[in-house]
Design an enzyme around this catalytic site. Structure first.
Site, PDB file in Angstrom:
ATOM      1  N   GLU A 214      19.478 -44.269  18.468  1.00  0.00           N
ATOM      2  CA  GLU A 214      20.584 -45.230  18.446  1.00  0.00           C
ATOM      3  C   GLU A 214      20.107 -46.435  17.642  1.00  0.00           C
ATOM      4  OE1 GLU A 214      23.246 -44.154  19.440  1.00  0.00           O
ATOM      5  OE2 GLU A 214      22.743 -42.589  20.878  1.00  0.00           O
ATOM      6  N   CYS A 248      24.166 -54.250  19.159  1.00  0.00           N
ATOM      7  CA  CYS A 248      24.170 -53.272  18.063  1.00  0.00           C
ATOM      8  C   CYS A 248      25.572 -52.901  17.624  1.00  0.00           C
ATOM      9  CB  CYS A 248      23.386 -52.025  18.448  1.00  0.00           C
ATOM     10  SG  CYS A 248      23.983 -51.222  19.958  1.00  0.00           S
TER      11      CYS A 248
END
Length: 465
Positions: A214, A248
């Site tokens: 990720e 993010c």
């Protein structure tokens, strides 16, 4: 700090424990999840204090909302649906093989490793652990060395609520992370930068360890011509300046038709004023920890200044006791594509706003760059939504808001291309950390013996049919 020998010993202990109980019962898995939920619920005040200590200042509501509540929600969702997820799934059998039967059997992988980042030190360590425990695995977590108070609290609480053979937290810096990624895990999940993600992937490749990455990226927000500017500004402001932009999936830049850019800037100014009446000095606004991270962000902004960009600071820089700093929400208008600000993930409170010709030009801009972890589009028009879904790629899509897809436990969370590989959360996470094993049960009386050699001409004609 945990050295390589201790890591190997802990890994082997978990491996032995898994071999002794390779398929934990539904009751055992639910108990492990319940203990993780109890850990988070009982100690939420300590958790929030530790995170705030690491950041220099972290809004308590943000820690409760984005760190603790998300883990508790994931635990509840997994415990509620676990019986169904564990159930073998029937598979269709071709007529030639009937009355044989087939199914998919979901089996724990074994030992799962998790390497977590500093921006959400509790959430991004324990959310994947929920999925791994639900799938029946043993778990080793390496939290970030940049959040020492949170990491030490996590290690201490994990040891209180779990045996080390069930779930353990190992402390250390970059060297410990490298040693961990070199272990022969049955699956390894890493959350962080693309640069470090590549190193983790190279290390895992030596053992052919399956990985989930990720990695974030430059998440765009597109403002459609039919969008309500005030509402879009409010929702982008929430997504961008939650955690001071250190998310993010925070909006990295905004694309809007050029004639409405000025009006959108004013709407953003009003939204930020409503959220943070004292600007960066507001208690609900979070600090940016780490001198290295602040220097990187300030260099980005200075470069934009030097290249003649219009920069609008929506507050003042605030120095805190102990050296922590709050960097104010700041807009950068129509930055050049060559600026560092437009080449790298910002991961901070700067927000570029680009005027484009129209909605199609915004889509072209998105498709010209790496595929992002998320994409936000503000429009009620069904055709524009279809264009977003069918002509772009991203890990997730949200219409008329930001961030909230990550709060839906039934939705998979993950990236694509440079923003990552693989997804977890909910059933997607259960499957990520399970072996989906093909099972075929042959019937006692079956016609498949007719397919044995020597092959007859009638069989060839039948196969051709």
């Amino acid at each position: 700090m945990t050295d390589a020998r201790e890591l190997q010993e802990q890994f082997e202990a978990q491996r032995r424990a898994f071999a002794a109980e390779p398929f934990p019962s539904l009751a055992t898995r639910r108990d492990r999840l319940a203990r993780l939920g109890t850990l988070c619920r009982r100690h939420r005040d300590e958790i929030a204090r530790a995170i705030s200590q690491d950041f220099g200042h972290r809004a308590e509501a943000e820690s409760r909302l984005a760190e603790i509540a998300t883990v508790l929600q994931a635990v509840r969702h997994a415990r509620r649906h676990l019986r169904r997820w564990m159930r073998p799934r029937r598979a269709a059998v071709p007529w030639r093989l009937k009355p044989g039967r087939a199914r998919v059997h979901r089996q724990p992988l074994g030992v799962v490793g998790i390497i977590a980042p500093a921006n959400y030190p509790w959430n991004l360590a324990l959310l994947p652990a929920v999925d791994a425990l639900a799938a029946g695995n043993r778990v080793m977590i390496k939290p970030s060395e940049h959040t020492p108070a949170t990491s030490e609290l996590m290690a201490r609480l994990a040891a209180r609520y779990f045996s080390a053979e069930e779930l353990c937290v190992v402390l250390g810096g970059a060297e410990t992370a490298r040693d961990l990624s070199a272990l022969t895990f049955d699956h390894l999940l890493f959350t962080g930068s693309a640069r470090v993600g590549r190193e983790v992937a190279r290390s895992a490749a030596a053992n052919l360890t399956p990985i989930t990455l990720e990695l974030g990226g430059k998440t765009p927000a597109i403002i459609g011509p039919d969008a309500d500017l005030a509402k879009a500004a409010e929702r982008i402001a929430f997504g961008k300046w939650l955690n001071a932009g250190q998310t993010c999936i925070a909006p990295d830049h905004v694309l809007i038709d050029a004639p409405r850019l000025t009006a959108f800037v004013e709407a953003l100014r009003a939204a930020v004023s409503d959220f943070y009446p004292r600007g960066a000095a507001s208690d609900d606004y979070t600090a940016v920890p780490g001198s290295r991270q602040r220097a990187r962000l300030e260099a980005m902004l200075e470069e934009a200044h030097d290249r003649g960009c219009r920069v609008i600071a929506l507050g003042e820089r605030v120095e805190l006791p102990g050296g922590a700093v709050k960097l104010p929400p700041t807009l950068v208008i129509d930055p050049n594509a060559g600026l560092t600000l437009m080449q790298e993930e910002i991961f901070g409170p700067w927000l570029p706003i680009l005027g484009v010709r129209d909605f199609e030009a915004a889509l072209d801009h998105v498709n010209a760059g790496p595929r992002p972890l998320a994409l936000y589009a503000f429009t009620d028009d069904a055709e524009r939504r279809r264009r977003v879904l069918e002509t772009t790629h991203s890990g997730g899509v949200v219409f008329n808001d930001t961030l909230w897809h990550n709060a839906v436990p039934a939705l998979p969370f993950g990236g694509v291309g440079e923003s990552g590989m693989g997804a977890y959360q909910g059933e997607a996470g259960f499957r990520r950390f399970s072996l989906e094993r093909s099972v075929f049960l042959q019937a006692r009386h079956t016609a498949v013996g007719l397919l044995n050699p020597p092959y007859r001409r009638w069989l060839l004609r039948l196969l051709g049919f």
